[in-house]
Design a protein around this motif. Structure first.
Motif, PDB file in Angstrom:
ATOM      1  N   LYS A  59      16.015  23.831 -33.496  1.00 29.72           N
ATOM      2  CA  LYS A  59      14.684  24.381 -34.290  1.00 29.72           C
ATOM      3  C   LYS A  59      14.615  23.623 -35.501  1.00 29.72           C
ATOM      4  O   LYS A  59      13.641  23.513 -35.969  1.00 29.72           O
ATOM      5  N   GLU A  60      15.758  23.522 -36.391  1.00 33.17           N
ATOM      6  CA  GLU A  60      15.655  23.142 -37.717  1.00 33.17           C
ATOM      7  C   GLU A  60      15.458  21.690 -37.583  1.00 33.17           C
ATOM      8  O   GLU A  60      14.514  21.175 -38.449  1.00 33.17           O
ATOM      9  N   GLU A  81      15.857  11.862 -44.955  1.00 33.16           N
ATOM     10  CA  GLU A  81      16.354  13.110 -44.353  1.00 33.16           C
ATOM     11  C   GLU A  81      15.504  13.596 -42.918  1.00 33.16           C
ATOM     12  O   GLU A  81      15.917  14.009 -42.159  1.00 33.16           O
ATOM     13  N   LEU A  82      14.310  12.976 -43.059  1.00 30.52           N
ATOM     14  CA  LEU A  82      13.495  12.960 -41.660  1.00 30.52           C
ATOM     15  C   LEU A  82      14.393  12.153 -40.543  1.00 30.52           C
ATOM     16  O   LEU A  82      14.472  12.690 -39.397  1.00 30.52           O
ATOM     17  N   LYS A  83      14.715  10.927 -40.910  1.00 30.22           N
ATOM     18  CA  LYS A  83      15.332  10.059 -40.141  1.00 30.22           C
ATOM     19  C   LYS A  83      16.739  10.739 -39.603  1.00 30.22           C
ATOM     20  O   LYS A  83      17.167  10.504 -38.333  1.00 30.22           O
ATOM     21  N   GLU A  84      17.260  11.424 -40.219  1.00 37.76           N
ATOM     22  CA  GLU A  84      18.759  12.113 -40.148  1.00 37.76           C
ATOM     23  C   GLU A  84      18.251  13.356 -39.001  1.00 37.76           C
ATOM     24  O   GLU A  84      19.068  13.537 -38.146  1.00 37.76           O
ATOM     25  N   LYS A  85      17.350  13.937 -39.566  1.00 35.05           N
ATOM     26  CA  LYS A  85      17.085  15.157 -38.650  1.00 35.05           C
ATOM     27  C   LYS A  85      16.755  14.840 -37.184  1.00 35.05           C
ATOM     28  O   LYS A  85      17.014  15.188 -36.322  1.00 35.05           O
ATOM     29  N   GLU A  86      16.090  13.688 -37.083  1.00 36.73           N
ATOM     30  CA  GLU A  86      15.354  13.232 -35.959  1.00 36.73           C
ATOM     31  C   GLU A  86      16.749  12.418 -35.184  1.00 36.73           C
ATOM     32  O   GLU A  86      16.673  12.874 -33.808  1.00 36.73           O
ATOM     33  N   LYS A  87      17.550  11.845 -35.766  1.00 39.08           N
ATOM     34  CA  LYS A  87      18.949  11.618 -34.915  1.00 39.08           C
ATOM     35  C   LYS A  87      19.604  12.548 -34.427  1.00 39.08           C
ATOM     36  O   LYS A  87      20.024  12.876 -33.487  1.00 39.08           O
ATOM     37  N   LEU A  89      18.304  15.649 -33.747  1.00 36.57           N
ATOM     38  CA  LEU A  89      17.617  16.147 -32.932  1.00 36.57           C
ATOM     39  C   LEU A  89      18.115  15.745 -31.330  1.00 36.57           C
ATOM     40  O   LEU A  89      17.949  16.206 -30.471  1.00 36.57           O
ATOM     41  N   PHE A  90      17.750  14.515 -31.405  1.00 36.91           N
ATOM     42  CA  PHE A  90      17.964  13.340 -30.106  1.00 36.91           C
ATOM     43  C   PHE A  90      19.390  13.430 -29.434  1.00 36.91           C
ATOM     44  O   PHE A  90      19.726  13.699 -28.572  1.00 36.91           O
ATOM     45  N   GLU A  91      20.454  13.745 -30.601  1.00 32.45           N
ATOM     46  CA  GLU A  91      21.705  13.862 -30.053  1.00 32.45           C
ATOM     47  C   GLU A  91      21.867  15.150 -29.329  1.00 32.45           C
ATOM     48  O   GLU A  91      22.762  15.480 -28.432  1.00 32.45           O
ATOM     49  N   ALA A  92      21.385  16.336 -30.307  1.00 28.28           N
ATOM     50  CA  ALA A  92      21.714  17.597 -29.756  1.00 28.28           C
ATOM     51  C   ALA A  92      20.849  17.730 -28.472  1.00 28.28           C
ATOM     52  O   ALA A  92      21.473  18.428 -27.685  1.00 28.28           O
TER      53      ALA A  92
END
Length: 415
Positions: A59-60, A81-87, A89-92
């Motif tokens: 969710k985050e 930060e957006l790139k890190e969250k995207e990474k 997200l796809f890993e999770a």
């Protein structure tokens, strides 16, 4: 050529049914069966708590690219930060889908499926340039038959196809600048967003209909169905209804171009002939255009109807479904491995345990399973429910198992 199905690791039976079947085996004393039920319940609660943290992570990470968000962002994230969250997200998501025993549909598999004839007899076009990333996952596979009807019901053909019970689609769109450069104004999606779709009962040959930018195109046979009657009807109309109009137009053109010296009198009768002729031609052309549009609308309705009844969830809602599916699979695998080690009269190797579980499914449920024994044993070792040597494993007693799982639960919040 007969279609072949692979052995799947997905266990297509509910956790409650698995527990009931194990208890009905009568391999344990009545008091021990009650203890086994306690162990199964504790396992469920442990995995439910652990997967809740996975849900919060999803969710985050999904919040910045969620097209359905109904909350306002208080803190803005920079590009890194957006790139890190995207990474993350796809890993999770990849990890969660793996735990839920979904299989990834590779680019090669997707290309092969798009070469197969559509079960719904429609031609689809997908512009892959619109996407930054596309991921397809499937779970549950079966062979099915369908009767295709053509030539107004005069021709029937039975086809065999592979059906996917569940399909997850993850698509990340390119940013707004890409669509501006292509002068794409009216978009039915949010550029730069990531959409997640969850479907049921999708024929392998129709995976392309799940893309969010799918366009319906006509097959050559569909174009012929419209063009041939139109050509025949047009020829008949020219010969019967537009003859006088064509002669009058020809005479006018010849006079205006100097090929005819005698003037053409445009009296009331001639003007009426022209009006009727052009009105008839306009009506004919409008009818053919309407036939084309109506046939395309029917194809689009077929596509929309199928997607409407096959869509199970979207975006954030998919997380909850996948979390529940992963909990179920992790629990079932751990319970099965622990039970068969518990009732064994000696320590078992991983291969021996794997064979026992798969044989049980084949004999008790007539189902061929590819049991993930290594993953199941890793879970039991992590929870302290087995003791192991270099090559064999043995379950701890039911009393010990209950104490260890109870301690695991107590230690989650140790302040």
């Amino acid at each position: 050529m007969s279609l072949q199905l692979e052995k799947a690791r997905f266990i297509p039976f509910s956790r409650n049914d698995i527990v009931r079947l194990l208890l009905d085996e009568q391999q344990l004393k009545k008091t021990d069966r009650k203890k086994l039920k306690d162990v199964c319940d504790l396992l469920m609660h442990v995995y439910h708590f652990e997967f809740h943290q996975s849900l919060e992570t999803l969710k985050e990470c999904y919040a910045p690219v969620n097209p359905d968000a109904d909350t306002k962002a208080v803190f803005s994230a920079n590009k890194s930060e957006l790139k890190e969250k995207e990474k993350r997200l796809f890993e999770a998501l990849n990890g969660l889908l793996d735990k839920a025993n979904f299989e990834k549909i590779t680019d090669k598999d997707l290309a092969l499926s798009m070469e197969e004839s559509s079960l719904f007899q429609i031609k689809l076009n997908v512009d892959f340039d619109d996407f930054e990333q596309v991921l397809f996952f499937r779970r549950g596979e079966s062979k099915r038959r369908e009767t295709l009807v053509s030539m107004l019901g005069l021709r029937k053909k039975i086809i065999e196809f592979i059906n996917y019970d569940r399909v997850v689609v993850i698509v990340k769109f390119k940013p707004q600048s890409y669509f501006d450069a292509k002068e794409r104004g009216q978009l039915y999606f949010k550029p730069g967003s990531t959409i997640i779709k969850y479907f049921r009962n999708i024929p392998r040959c129709d995976l392309e209909m799940l893309f969010p930018n799918t366009e319906v195109r006509m097959k050559p046979i569909d174009k012929a169905i419209i063009a041939v009657p139109a050509a025949v009807g047009g020829a008949i109309m020219l010969a019967t209804k537009l003859g006088a109009t064509l002669l009058l137009c020809g005479a006018l053109i010849a006079f205006w171009s100097g090929m005819r010296t005698e003037p053409v009198e445009l009296n009331q009768a001639n003007l009426l002939v022209l009006a009727i002729g052009f009105g008839t031609l306009g009506a004919f052309l409008w009818k053919q255009f309407s036939n084309f549009k109506n046939r395309k609308i029917r194809f689009m309705k077929t596509l929309a109807d199928n997607l409407y009844f096959k869509n199970l969830d979207n975006n954030m809602g998919v997380f909850h479904r996948l979390i529940d599916a992963a909990e179920e699979e992790e629990c079932k695998e751990a319970m099965l491995a622990y039970y068969f080690l518990l009732i064994a009269d000696k320590p078992l190797s991983a291969d021996a345990l794997d064979q026992q579980v798969e044989d049980w499914f084949k004999e008790s449920l007539q189902h061929v399973l590819d049991f993930e024994v290594d993953d199941a044993l890793q879970k039991l070792v992590k929870l302290g429910l087995v003791s192991s040597t270099a090559s064999t494993y043995q379950a701890v007693s039911l009393d010990q198992a209950r104490k260890k799982l109870d301690q695991q639960w107590d230690d989650y919040f140790n302040y």
